[in-house]
Structures are given as C-alpha cells and as structure tokens.
Scaffold this active site. Structure first.
Site, mmCIF file in Angstrom:
data_model
loop_
_atom_site.group_PDB
_atom_site.id
_atom_site.type_symbol
_atom_site.label_atom_id
_atom_site.label_comp_id
_atom_site.label_asym_id
_atom_site.label_seq_id
_atom_site.Cartn_x
_atom_site.Cartn_y
_atom_site.Cartn_z
ATOM 1 N N ASP A 26 0.813 -1.219 0.000
ATOM 2 C CA ASP A 26 0.000 0.000 0.000
ATOM 3 C C ASP A 26 0.847 1.270 0.000
ATOM 4 O O ASP A 26 2.070 1.230 0.189
ATOM 5 C CB ASP A 26 -0.961 -0.013 1.204
ATOM 6 N N ASP A 75 -7.831 -2.974 14.240
ATOM 7 C CA ASP A 75 -9.216 -3.300 13.874
ATOM 8 C C ASP A 75 -9.310 -4.503 12.938
ATOM 9 O O ASP A 75 -10.359 -4.777 12.365
ATOM 10 C CB ASP A 75 -9.891 -2.076 13.215
ATOM 11 N N HIS A 111 -7.497 -4.950 10.124
ATOM 12 C CA HIS A 111 -7.240 -4.709 8.703
ATOM 13 C C HIS A 111 -5.907 -5.314 8.269
ATOM 14 O O HIS A 111 -4.997 -5.492 9.072
ATOM 15 C CB HIS A 111 -7.348 -3.222 8.328
ATOM 16 N N GLU A 141 -9.685 -1.870 5.230
ATOM 17 C CA GLU A 141 -10.358 -1.587 6.487
ATOM 18 C C GLU A 141 -11.606 -2.467 6.647
ATOM 19 O O GLU A 141 -12.082 -3.058 5.664
ATOM 20 C CB GLU A 141 -10.785 -0.108 6.496
HETATM 21 C C1 GLP Z 1 -0.864 0.094 8.656
HETATM 22 C C2 GLP Z 1 -0.345 -0.683 7.430
HETATM 23 C C3 GLP Z 1 -0.489 -2.152 7.625
HETATM 24 C C4 GLP Z 1 0.048 -2.536 8.986
HETATM 25 C C5 GLP Z 1 -0.829 -1.940 10.049
HETATM 26 C C6 GLP Z 1 -0.294 -2.187 11.450
HETATM 27 O O1 GLP Z 1 -2.105 0.629 8.507
HETATM 28 N N1 GLP Z 1 -0.985 -0.303 6.212
HETATM 29 O O2 GLP Z 1 0.229 -2.844 6.595
HETATM 30 O O3 GLP Z 1 0.065 -3.926 9.145
HETATM 31 O O4 GLP Z 1 -0.991 -0.568 9.871
HETATM 32 O O5 GLP Z 1 0.689 -1.242 11.756
HETATM 33 P P1 GLP Z 1 1.800 -1.437 12.837
HETATM 34 O O6 GLP Z 1 2.672 -2.527 12.334
HETATM 35 O O7 GLP Z 1 2.519 -0.137 12.899
HETATM 36 O O8 GLP Z 1 1.114 -1.800 14.087
#
Ligand code: GLP
Length: 260
Positions: free
Chosen positions: A67, A136, A138, A143
């Site tokens: 992404d 959440d 995702h 989402e």
């Molecule tokens: C973001 C990314 C995801 C990631 C998630 C968790 O939104 N787009 O790919 O897995 O958040 O983030 P973190 O690893 O900082 O907890």
C-alpha cells in the site's frame, strides 16, 4: 493456519527472517509482497544483518508493497516508499528497479491500480506475502467492511487507523485520508502468507482473525481460508487466543517437514 507463538518480539522477527531466508534459498527469484508499519521493523533489521553476513541473497528477488498513501510523493518522508528505502531497500541487495509500490501521486488512480495488479500477474504472482495486522483487523489498508475479494484500489482510512498511524506524522490531521492498497483478493492469491503481530494492542485483532467468524468486519479473518498462512506472534499478542495452549502443543509436536 499455522499459529506460532514466540516469547517476545525479537524472537518473532528472527523466526520470520528465517522463513524469508528459506524462501530465497529455495527460490532465489522469488516475488515478495512487503509491508510497512512498526511490525516488520525487527524483521527488516534481521534481513539487513543477514545480507551483511552473506546469509541471504535478494539479487534476483522482486517485491511489491501492499500500500501507499495517496497524495504523498515517493520522496515524502512519511511515504511508504521512503519507509521501505530507509528500513530495507538500502540495506539489502535487491535491485531498486525490482521494487514496486503503488504510486501515491498517480493521476488516474483506477488505471494505476489495474496496472499494479497486471504487474503482479506478469511476474507470475506473489510467492510470499508479508502482513502486519491493524488493531481493527485490517490487512494492507483493507479496512473493516472491505470486500473479501477486493483488488488493488483506493480506500478511505477509518478514524481509528488515522489515530493509530498519527504517531508517524506527528498529529492526526497530517495523516492522509486516502490510500491505495492491494485488495483482500489480491493478498489471498499469494502462494504463501506470513502474518506477524506483537504486543497486547494486537491481541484482540489476532483472536478475531484466528478464532472469530470469517467476515468483512475483520478482513484478516479471510486468511482462515488460505492454504499456506503462518501467523507468528509474541506472547502479548497471543493473550486473547482461546486455544493458545493447543497451538503451542501443535508446534512442539509437528514433524519438522510440516512446519511453515
Ligand atoms: C498500517 C499498514 C499495515 C500494517 C498496520 C499495522 O495501517 N498499512 O500494513 O500492518 O498498519 O501497523 P503497525 O505494524 O505499525 O502496528
């Protein structure tokens, strides 16, 4: 799904690095699906160290990131392109031209998304897809309520994800509202999937992903349908699993050849 519970975040990163090492040893021209966020940072440090030590070879690998934020140029310090450059690409021997991320400045987003999908198809699909999980549930930026068969497209972030990611931007109002993300369907087509999660803040999402019903409200739950999905988590992220002891027991008793 293979659930592997490790004592701490460091052990999660090391185990994940071993899986990358094995993937590339077996198939040097692997197509890797890569992720951002704080979750893969330890893994990326391990991969950098392994590269330094000559224990892993990315020279024939290709990568596609999940992404990117819409509106951020690749040079913007908070863009995922900048993140990947800083934390991984400059520390491993993957040729820069073999690395792809969605373009946050694409003038025609729908067309760009279709081309991204086509580029993944053209190299034969993703061999190993790395994922973190949002609080959440995702994956990528899919989402809750995302179609479970969605493809790469524009998404609007939830206020919760904006709040979660504000720490990278300094304040919530600086977090872009829109992103381009591979779809849930795109992710499900990867030949194998590796999900990492650390810390108590992920415990609820992890339990919903592994033991809850499969539903668009928890996009990660569709991974229950993936034939080759490994989830590596630390004790804190495993805290709300009903069958934690069973997963540990299975791991201890599995024949070595059957492990992720
Ligand atoms: C973001 C990314 C995801 C990631 C998630 C968790 O939104 N787009 O790919 O897995 O958040 O983030 P973190 O690893 O900082 O907890």
């Amino acid at each position: 799904m293979e659930v592997i519970i490790k004592p701490d975040a460091d052990a999660v990163s090391k185990e994940a690095a071993r899986l990358f090492q094995r993937q590339l040893a077996r198939q040097p021209a692997s197509v890797l699906g890569l992720a951002t966020g704080s979750t893969p940072l330890g893994l990326y440090r391990e991969l950098a160290a392994m590269t330094q030590a000559g224990q892993i070879d990315f020279s024939r690998a290709r990568s596609f990131n999940l992404d990117e934020y819409v509106g951020l140029s690749p040079d913007h310090p908070m863009s995922y392109r900048a993140f990947m450059r800083e934390h991984l690409f400059t520390h491993i021997d993957i040729p820069p031209e073999n690395t792809r991320l969605p373009d946050g400045l694409a003038p025609d987003v729908a067309r760009h998304c279709a081309e991204y999908e086509e580029a993944i198809r053209a190299v034969g699909g993703i061999d190993l897809q790395l994922l973190g999980i949002g609080t959440d549930g995702h994956i990528g930026f899919n989402e809750p309520s995302s179609s479970l068969s969605s493809r790469t497209r524009l998404k609007t972030l939830t206020p919760r994800t904006i709040a979660d990611n504000a720490r990278f931007f300094g304040s919530e109002d600086k977090v872009p509202r829109h992103v381009i993300t591979m779809g849930v369907g795109t992710i499900m087509e990867a030949r194998s999937v590796l999900v990492l999660a650390m810390g108590a803040s992920k415990a609820h999402a992890v339990a919903a992903m592994v033991e809850g019903p499969i539903m668009a409200d928890v996009p990660a739950s569709i991974l229950q349908m993936h034939r080759f999905c490994a989830l590596i988590i630390d004790e804190a992220a495993a805290g709300q699993l009903k069958r934690g002891d069973y997963y540990r027991w299975v791991f201890d008793h599995k024949p070595a050849w059957q492990r992720a």
